[in-house]
Design a protein around this motif. Structure first.
Motif: not given
Length: 269
Positions: A78-87
Protein backbone atom coordinates in the motif's frame (compact mmCIF):
# COMPACT_ATOMS: atom_id res chain seq x y z
CA UNK A 1 -19.15 -9.22 -8.14
CA UNK A 2 -16.45 -11.80 -7.59
CA UNK A 3 -14.41 -11.34 -4.44
CA UNK A 4 -11.19 -11.77 -6.42
CA UNK A 5 -11.98 -8.59 -8.35
CA UNK A 6 -11.91 -6.49 -5.19
CA UNK A 7 -8.89 -4.98 -3.51
CA UNK A 8 -11.02 -3.44 -0.72
CA UNK A 9 -14.07 -5.02 0.87
CA UNK A 10 -15.99 -3.47 3.76
CA UNK A 11 -19.22 -5.16 4.81
CA UNK A 12 -21.68 -3.49 7.18
CA UNK A 13 -18.89 -1.30 8.56
CA UNK A 14 -19.80 0.99 11.45
CA UNK A 15 -17.46 3.43 13.16
CA UNK A 16 -18.33 5.14 16.43
CA UNK A 17 -16.43 7.21 18.97
CA UNK A 18 -18.46 7.17 22.16
CA UNK A 19 -21.97 8.34 21.33
CA UNK A 20 -20.86 9.79 18.02
CA UNK A 21 -21.42 7.74 14.88
CA UNK A 22 -19.22 8.72 11.93
CA UNK A 23 -20.83 6.22 9.58
CA UNK A 24 -22.72 2.96 9.87
CA UNK A 25 -23.51 -0.10 7.78
CA UNK A 26 -20.99 0.95 5.16
CA UNK A 27 -20.72 -1.59 2.36
CA UNK A 28 -17.79 -0.72 0.13
CA UNK A 29 -16.36 -2.96 -2.57
CA UNK A 30 -13.58 -1.46 -4.65
CA UNK A 31 -12.20 -3.18 -7.73
CA UNK A 32 -8.59 -3.21 -8.80
CA UNK A 33 -7.76 -0.20 -10.92
CA UNK A 34 -10.63 1.99 -9.71
CA UNK A 35 -10.22 5.66 -8.83
CA UNK A 36 -12.47 6.40 -5.84
CA UNK A 37 -12.97 9.91 -4.47
CA UNK A 38 -14.03 10.24 -0.82
CA UNK A 39 -15.90 13.46 -0.10
CA UNK A 40 -17.81 15.07 2.73
CA UNK A 41 -17.54 17.79 5.38
CA UNK A 42 -14.88 17.85 8.09
CA UNK A 43 -15.20 15.36 10.89
CA UNK A 44 -17.19 12.72 8.99
CA UNK A 45 -14.48 10.05 9.07
CA UNK A 46 -12.84 10.32 5.66
CA UNK A 47 -9.28 10.19 6.99
CA UNK A 48 -10.33 7.60 9.54
CA UNK A 49 -11.54 5.39 6.71
CA UNK A 50 -7.94 5.29 5.42
CA UNK A 51 -6.76 4.42 8.93
CA UNK A 52 -9.21 1.52 8.96
CA UNK A 53 -7.73 0.21 5.70
CA UNK A 54 -4.21 0.55 7.12
CA UNK A 55 -5.16 -1.39 10.25
CA UNK A 56 -4.61 1.60 12.54
CA UNK A 57 -8.28 2.09 13.48
CA UNK A 58 -10.59 -0.89 14.05
CA UNK A 59 -14.23 -0.80 13.03
CA UNK A 60 -16.83 -0.69 15.78
CA UNK A 61 -18.64 -3.44 13.91
CA UNK A 62 -18.56 -5.06 10.51
CA UNK A 63 -15.73 -6.61 8.51
CA UNK A 64 -12.96 -5.25 6.32
CA UNK A 65 -10.47 -6.94 3.99
CA UNK A 66 -7.66 -5.41 1.96
CA UNK A 67 -6.35 -7.61 -0.86
CA UNK A 68 -8.10 -10.50 0.86
CA UNK A 69 -6.26 -9.95 4.16
CA UNK A 70 -7.07 -8.29 7.46
CA UNK A 71 -6.03 -4.61 7.50
CA UNK A 72 -2.39 -4.07 8.41
CA UNK A 73 -1.21 -7.48 7.18
CA UNK A 74 -0.22 -6.33 3.71
CA UNK A 75 0.76 -2.67 4.15
CA UNK A 76 4.00 -3.06 2.21
CA UNK A 77 1.81 -3.22 -0.91
CA UNK A 78 0.00 0.00 0.00
CA UNK A 79 1.25 3.46 -0.88
CA UNK A 80 0.12 6.17 1.54
CA UNK A 81 0.21 9.92 0.94
CA UNK A 82 -0.58 11.73 4.23
CA UNK A 83 -1.98 15.21 4.59
CA UNK A 84 0.66 17.72 3.68
CA UNK A 85 2.44 19.44 6.54
CA UNK A 86 5.44 21.70 6.22
CA UNK A 87 8.85 20.29 7.10
CA UNK A 88 11.18 22.22 9.38
CA UNK A 89 13.51 24.30 7.26
CA UNK A 90 16.56 22.86 9.03
CA UNK A 91 15.48 19.22 9.02
CA UNK A 92 18.61 17.28 7.93
CA UNK A 93 16.75 14.95 5.55
CA UNK A 94 17.13 15.04 1.79
CA UNK A 95 14.30 14.43 -0.60
CA UNK A 96 15.67 11.01 -1.48
CA UNK A 97 15.86 10.07 2.21
CA UNK A 98 12.13 10.78 2.49
CA UNK A 99 11.46 8.55 -0.52
CA UNK A 100 13.55 5.71 0.93
CA UNK A 101 11.37 5.69 4.04
CA UNK A 102 8.70 4.23 1.76
CA UNK A 103 10.85 1.09 1.49
CA UNK A 104 12.27 0.67 4.99
CA UNK A 105 10.52 3.17 7.24
CA UNK A 106 8.59 0.38 8.96
CA UNK A 107 11.63 -1.85 9.54
CA UNK A 108 13.83 -1.97 12.61
CA UNK A 109 17.60 -2.38 12.67
CA UNK A 110 20.18 -2.14 9.92
CA UNK A 111 19.10 -1.63 6.31
CA UNK A 112 20.97 -2.26 3.08
CA UNK A 113 20.78 1.23 1.62
CA UNK A 114 22.59 0.12 -1.55
CA UNK A 115 19.67 -2.10 -2.49
CA UNK A 116 17.33 0.87 -2.16
CA UNK A 117 19.26 3.15 -4.53
CA UNK A 118 17.74 1.86 -7.76
CA UNK A 119 14.05 1.80 -6.71
CA UNK A 120 14.42 5.19 -5.00
CA UNK A 121 15.99 6.73 -8.11
CA UNK A 122 13.28 5.21 -10.29
CA UNK A 123 10.49 6.55 -8.07
CA UNK A 124 12.06 10.01 -8.01
CA UNK A 125 12.35 9.96 -11.80
CA UNK A 126 8.69 8.94 -12.09
CA UNK A 127 7.63 12.18 -10.41
CA UNK A 128 10.29 14.24 -12.23
CA UNK A 129 12.04 15.29 -9.01
CA UNK A 130 15.61 14.19 -9.80
CA UNK A 131 16.91 17.76 -10.01
CA UNK A 132 16.20 18.49 -6.33
CA UNK A 133 16.21 15.01 -4.76
CA UNK A 134 19.41 15.77 -2.81
CA UNK A 135 18.19 19.12 -1.43
CA UNK A 136 17.09 19.20 2.25
CA UNK A 137 13.36 18.59 2.21
CA UNK A 138 12.57 21.69 4.30
CA UNK A 139 14.06 23.98 1.63
CA UNK A 140 11.74 22.77 -1.12
CA UNK A 141 8.46 24.32 -2.20
CA UNK A 142 5.14 22.74 -1.26
CA UNK A 143 4.72 21.35 -4.76
CA UNK A 144 8.23 19.87 -4.77
CA UNK A 145 7.70 18.30 -1.37
CA UNK A 146 4.46 16.76 -2.54
CA UNK A 147 6.13 15.22 -5.58
CA UNK A 148 8.58 13.52 -3.23
CA UNK A 149 5.76 12.30 -0.97
CA UNK A 150 4.22 10.74 -4.06
CA UNK A 151 7.57 9.17 -4.96
CA UNK A 152 7.67 7.75 -1.43
CA UNK A 153 4.25 6.18 -2.05
CA UNK A 154 5.34 4.84 -5.46
CA UNK A 155 8.70 3.38 -4.42
CA UNK A 156 7.33 0.00 -3.34
CA UNK A 157 5.22 -0.31 -6.52
CA UNK A 158 1.97 -0.58 -4.53
CA UNK A 159 -1.27 -1.94 -5.91
CA UNK A 160 -3.29 0.39 -3.67
CA UNK A 161 -2.73 4.11 -3.12
CA UNK A 162 -4.38 5.82 -0.14
CA UNK A 163 -4.27 9.58 -0.65
CA UNK A 164 -5.27 11.87 2.21
CA UNK A 165 -5.87 15.38 0.86
CA UNK A 166 -2.84 15.30 -1.48
CA UNK A 167 -3.92 18.61 -3.06
CA UNK A 168 -4.00 20.44 0.27
CA UNK A 169 -2.49 23.95 0.09
CA UNK A 170 -1.27 23.50 -3.49
CA UNK A 171 -1.86 26.03 -6.26
CA UNK A 172 -3.88 25.03 -9.32
CA UNK A 173 -0.81 24.15 -11.39
CA UNK A 174 0.62 21.92 -8.67
CA UNK A 175 -2.81 20.31 -8.19
CA UNK A 176 -2.81 19.37 -11.86
CA UNK A 177 0.71 17.95 -11.63
CA UNK A 178 -0.13 15.80 -8.60
CA UNK A 179 -3.35 14.54 -10.15
CA UNK A 180 -1.63 13.64 -13.41
CA UNK A 181 1.19 11.80 -11.61
CA UNK A 182 -1.25 9.68 -9.64
CA UNK A 183 -3.52 8.89 -12.56
CA UNK A 184 -0.57 8.07 -14.84
CA UNK A 185 0.70 5.60 -12.23
CA UNK A 186 -2.76 4.03 -12.06
CA UNK A 187 -2.95 3.64 -15.82
CA UNK A 188 0.51 2.04 -16.02
CA UNK A 189 0.14 -0.34 -13.08
CA UNK A 190 -3.65 -0.89 -12.75
CA UNK A 191 -3.36 0.29 -9.15
CA UNK A 192 -6.40 1.33 -7.16
CA UNK A 193 -6.61 4.90 -5.84
CA UNK A 194 -8.69 6.00 -2.86
CA UNK A 195 -8.49 9.78 -2.80
CA UNK A 196 -9.80 11.76 0.18
CA UNK A 197 -10.41 15.36 -0.84
CA UNK A 198 -12.49 18.47 -0.50
CA UNK A 199 -11.58 19.53 -4.03
CA UNK A 200 -13.38 17.26 -6.50
CA UNK A 201 -12.88 19.41 -9.59
CA UNK A 202 -9.17 18.68 -10.22
CA UNK A 203 -9.76 14.92 -10.18
CA UNK A 204 -13.28 14.73 -11.59
CA UNK A 205 -12.19 13.60 -15.11
CA UNK A 206 -10.48 10.50 -13.64
CA UNK A 207 -12.90 9.45 -10.90
CA UNK A 208 -14.85 6.22 -11.40
CA UNK A 209 -17.01 6.51 -8.29
CA UNK A 210 -17.58 8.93 -5.42
CA UNK A 211 -18.08 7.91 -1.78
CA UNK A 212 -19.82 10.82 -0.07
CA UNK A 213 -20.14 10.76 3.72
CA UNK A 214 -22.35 13.24 5.58
CA UNK A 215 -24.49 13.33 8.71
CA UNK A 216 -23.58 9.74 9.59
CA UNK A 217 -24.85 8.52 6.24
CA UNK A 218 -23.10 7.62 3.01
CA UNK A 219 -23.65 6.98 -0.67
CA UNK A 220 -21.32 5.59 -3.33
CA UNK A 221 -21.94 5.76 -7.06
CA UNK A 222 -20.77 7.41 -10.25
CA UNK A 223 -20.03 11.14 -9.79
CA UNK A 224 -23.15 12.20 -11.70
CA UNK A 225 -25.32 9.99 -9.45
CA UNK A 226 -23.86 11.41 -6.22
CA UNK A 227 -22.96 15.04 -6.94
CA UNK A 228 -26.46 16.28 -7.59
CA UNK A 229 -28.98 18.29 -5.61
CA UNK A 230 -31.36 15.39 -4.92
CA UNK A 231 -28.77 12.99 -3.52
CA UNK A 232 -26.89 15.53 -1.38
CA UNK A 233 -30.13 17.03 -0.03
CA UNK A 234 -31.14 13.53 1.10
CA UNK A 235 -27.75 12.97 2.79
CA UNK A 236 -27.78 16.28 4.65
CA UNK A 237 -31.49 16.34 5.39
CA UNK A 238 -31.68 19.92 4.10
CA UNK A 239 -31.80 21.62 0.70
CA UNK A 240 -28.51 21.44 -1.20
CA UNK A 241 -27.99 22.87 -4.67
CA UNK A 242 -25.33 21.58 -7.04
CA UNK A 243 -24.53 23.79 -10.00
CA UNK A 244 -21.97 23.58 -12.77
CA UNK A 245 -20.09 26.74 -13.71
CA UNK A 246 -17.51 26.69 -16.51
CA UNK A 247 -17.18 22.93 -16.13
CA UNK A 248 -16.64 23.08 -12.36
CA UNK A 249 -19.05 21.83 -9.71
CA UNK A 250 -20.22 24.10 -6.92
CA UNK A 251 -22.24 22.91 -3.92
CA UNK A 252 -24.49 25.54 -2.36
CA UNK A 253 -26.38 25.31 0.91
CA UNK A 254 -23.94 23.38 3.11
CA UNK A 255 -21.05 24.45 5.29
CA UNK A 256 -18.58 22.74 2.98
CA UNK A 257 -19.91 24.34 -0.22
CA UNK A 258 -16.63 26.03 -1.06
CA UNK A 259 -14.69 22.93 -0.06
CA UNK A 260 -16.23 20.84 -2.82
CA UNK A 261 -15.69 23.74 -5.19
CA UNK A 262 -11.97 23.65 -4.50
CA UNK A 263 -11.04 25.15 -1.12
CA UNK A 264 -9.14 22.96 1.36
CA UNK A 265 -9.54 22.23 5.05
CA UNK A 266 -7.79 19.67 7.22
CA UNK A 267 -9.80 16.59 8.12
CA UNK A 268 -10.53 16.27 11.82
CA UNK A 269 -11.61 12.65 11.89
Amino acid sequence: MKASENIVEISDGTLRFGDRTLWENLSLYIKRGEFIAVLGPNGTGKTTLLKVLLGIQPLTSGTVRVSGNLPGQNNRHIGYIPQQKNFDRYLPIRGRDLVEFGLNGNRFGWHNHKSAVKPVNEAIAMVQATAYADVPIGLLSGGEQQRLRIAQAFVGRPGLLLCDEPLLSLDLISQGVVTDLLNDYRKRTKATIIFVTHAINPILPWVDRVLYIASGQWVIDKPSKVLNSKTLSRLYGSPIEVVKIHGRLLVIGADEAMQVAGAHHEENA
